[in-house]
Design an enzyme around this catalytic site. Sequence first.
Site, PDB file in Angstrom:
ATOM      1  N   GLY A  64       1.576 -14.755  24.563  1.00  5.79           N
ATOM      2  CA  GLY A  64       2.256 -13.472  24.387  1.00  5.79           C
ATOM      3  C   GLY A  64       1.663 -12.343  25.193  1.00  5.79           C
ATOM      4  O   GLY A  64       1.845 -11.177  24.854  1.00  5.79           O
ATOM      5  N   SER A  65       0.967 -12.669  26.290  1.00  5.54           N
ATOM      6  CA  SER A  65       0.364 -11.579  27.073  1.00  5.54           C
ATOM      7  C   SER A  65       1.434 -10.757  27.787  1.00  5.54           C
ATOM      8  O   SER A  65       1.267  -9.550  27.982  1.00  5.54           O
ATOM      9  CB  SER A  65      -0.675 -12.113  28.065  1.00  5.54           C
ATOM     10  OG  SER A  65      -0.059 -12.803  29.127  1.00  5.54           O
ATOM     11  N   ASN A  66       2.559 -11.380  28.159  1.00  3.71           N
ATOM     12  CA  ASN A  66       3.638 -10.584  28.776  1.00  3.71           C
ATOM     13  C   ASN A  66       4.285  -9.658  27.750  1.00  3.71           C
ATOM     14  O   ASN A  66       4.668  -8.537  28.087  1.00  3.71           O
ATOM     15  CB  ASN A  66       4.682 -11.502  29.423  1.00  3.71           C
ATOM     16  CG  ASN A  66       4.263 -11.925  30.819  1.00  3.71           C
ATOM     17  OD1 ASN A  66       4.289 -11.123  31.755  1.00  3.71           O
ATOM     18  ND2 ASN A  66       3.831 -13.174  30.964  1.00  3.71           N
ATOM     19  N   HIS A 123       8.661 -16.411  35.856  1.00  3.91           N
ATOM     20  CA  HIS A 123       8.096 -17.714  36.225  1.00  3.91           C
ATOM     21  C   HIS A 123       6.877 -17.467  37.116  1.00  3.91           C
ATOM     22  O   HIS A 123       6.935 -16.622  38.012  1.00  3.91           O
ATOM     23  CB  HIS A 123       9.159 -18.529  36.966  1.00  3.91           C
ATOM     24  CG  HIS A 123       8.707 -19.916  37.283  1.00  3.91           C
ATOM     25  ND1 HIS A 123       8.670 -20.921  36.330  1.00  3.91           N
ATOM     26  CD2 HIS A 123       8.234 -20.465  38.433  1.00  3.91           C
ATOM     27  CE1 HIS A 123       8.211 -22.029  36.886  1.00  3.91           C
ATOM     28  NE2 HIS A 123       7.938 -21.772  38.164  1.00  3.91           N
ATOM     29  N   ASP A 174      14.603 -22.415  35.175  1.00  6.57           N
ATOM     30  CA  ASP A 174      14.161 -21.640  36.345  1.00  6.57           C
ATOM     31  C   ASP A 174      15.208 -21.568  37.450  1.00  6.57           C
ATOM     32  O   ASP A 174      14.870 -21.596  38.638  1.00  6.57           O
ATOM     33  CB  ASP A 174      12.868 -22.242  36.931  1.00  6.57           C
ATOM     34  CG  ASP A 174      11.789 -22.423  35.875  1.00  6.57           C
ATOM     35  OD1 ASP A 174      11.690 -21.560  34.978  1.00  6.57           O
ATOM     36  OD2 ASP A 174      11.060 -23.426  35.941  1.00  6.57           O
ATOM     37  N   LYS A 190      11.655 -23.404  25.352  1.00  4.37           N
ATOM     38  CA  LYS A 190      12.876 -24.169  25.034  1.00  4.37           C
ATOM     39  C   LYS A 190      14.033 -23.681  25.892  1.00  4.37           C
ATOM     40  O   LYS A 190      14.126 -22.489  26.200  1.00  4.37           O
ATOM     41  CB  LYS A 190      13.249 -23.942  23.566  1.00  4.37           C
ATOM     42  CG  LYS A 190      12.522 -24.843  22.606  1.00  4.37           C
ATOM     43  CD  LYS A 190      13.328 -24.986  21.319  1.00  4.37           C
ATOM     44  CE  LYS A 190      14.590 -25.761  21.567  1.00  4.37           C
ATOM     45  NZ  LYS A 190      15.422 -26.050  20.419  1.00  4.37           N
ATOM     46  N   LEU A 191      14.914 -24.604  26.242  1.00  3.66           N
ATOM     47  CA  LEU A 191      16.146 -24.176  26.917  1.00  3.66           C
ATOM     48  C   LEU A 191      17.008 -23.456  25.890  1.00  3.66           C
ATOM     49  O   LEU A 191      17.104 -23.898  24.743  1.00  3.66           O
ATOM     50  CB  LEU A 191      16.924 -25.387  27.420  1.00  3.66           C
ATOM     51  CG  LEU A 191      16.650 -25.911  28.829  1.00  3.66           C
ATOM     52  CD1 LEU A 191      17.616 -27.041  29.146  1.00  3.66           C
ATOM     53  CD2 LEU A 191      16.745 -24.820  29.882  1.00  3.66           C
ATOM     54  N   GLU A 207       2.278 -10.769  36.960  1.00  7.52           N
ATOM     55  CA  GLU A 207       3.421 -10.833  36.027  1.00  7.52           C
ATOM     56  C   GLU A 207       3.445  -9.602  35.130  1.00  7.52           C
ATOM     57  O   GLU A 207       4.508  -9.034  34.856  1.00  7.52           O
ATOM     58  CB  GLU A 207       3.318 -12.080  35.139  1.00  7.52           C
ATOM     59  CG  GLU A 207       3.532 -13.382  35.864  1.00  7.52           C
ATOM     60  CD  GLU A 207       3.438 -14.560  34.899  1.00  7.52           C
ATOM     61  OE1 GLU A 207       3.948 -14.482  33.782  1.00  7.52           O
ATOM     62  OE2 GLU A 207       2.831 -15.574  35.287  1.00  7.52           O
TER      63      GLU A 207
END
Length: 219
Positions: A26-28, A123, A164, A105-106, A193
């Site tokens: 969860g860093s983003n 990504h 992606d 997950k997709l 990112e």
Amino acid sequence: MLIFAYNSIFGASLVLKLCILASGRGSNLRAIINAYKNGRIKSRVRLVISNNSKSGALSFAGKNNIPNFHLSQKLFNSEKEFVNAFLALLKKYRIDLIVLAGYMKLLDPRIIRKYKNKIINIHPALLPEFGGKGMYGMHVHEAVLGAGETESGATVHFVDEAYDHGAIILQKKVKVKAGDTPEKLRKRVLRTEHRLYPEAIKLFEEKKVQVRKGRVFIK
Ligand code: GRF
């Protein structure tokens, strides 16, 4: 030509209600919340969903009083019920933009159709290279180093039904350095990112992202 129509307007730019989907650290998520706190973006994280009850994203959201939910298909009797619950949460919190940050997950096609051009992912490489099924986490950086690349980077792109694969919105290059290990490269790309994702959100706030015939144009 499709231009985004979001609910809340603040001055000339939009204030978006963000939902973050995350499975891991969860860093983003933290970077996006920090970007809001220090005024780099106007949009707030209104909802966090994870398929992993132990995700750092859920606990961080909790500490910040952001509604957060562990939503896994295993908790439901069917895929349909799971997707219904997912869509109900997005509706309840009137989400404008869904931001995938390490979500493993997709997404179900129903969610993708309903939120067409309103779902983005980040990504840790320069797509379309080093993406697709199996290209996640350390595998990406191992592949970049294994291929002898001199640069890698981060990519923000729209989400469609393949891993992606959706149209690219923003990319930033990161140098590969002599003596890099996958872990060193991962850390350097992750720092990029953390700057790039808020920049991409800001583009949406400023209505600068347009999609025509599946291609992205930044005004
Ligand atoms: C990031 O490297 C992102 O590019 C990828 O998953 C990782 C998530 O990291 N999709 P974090 O959970 O945000 O720290």
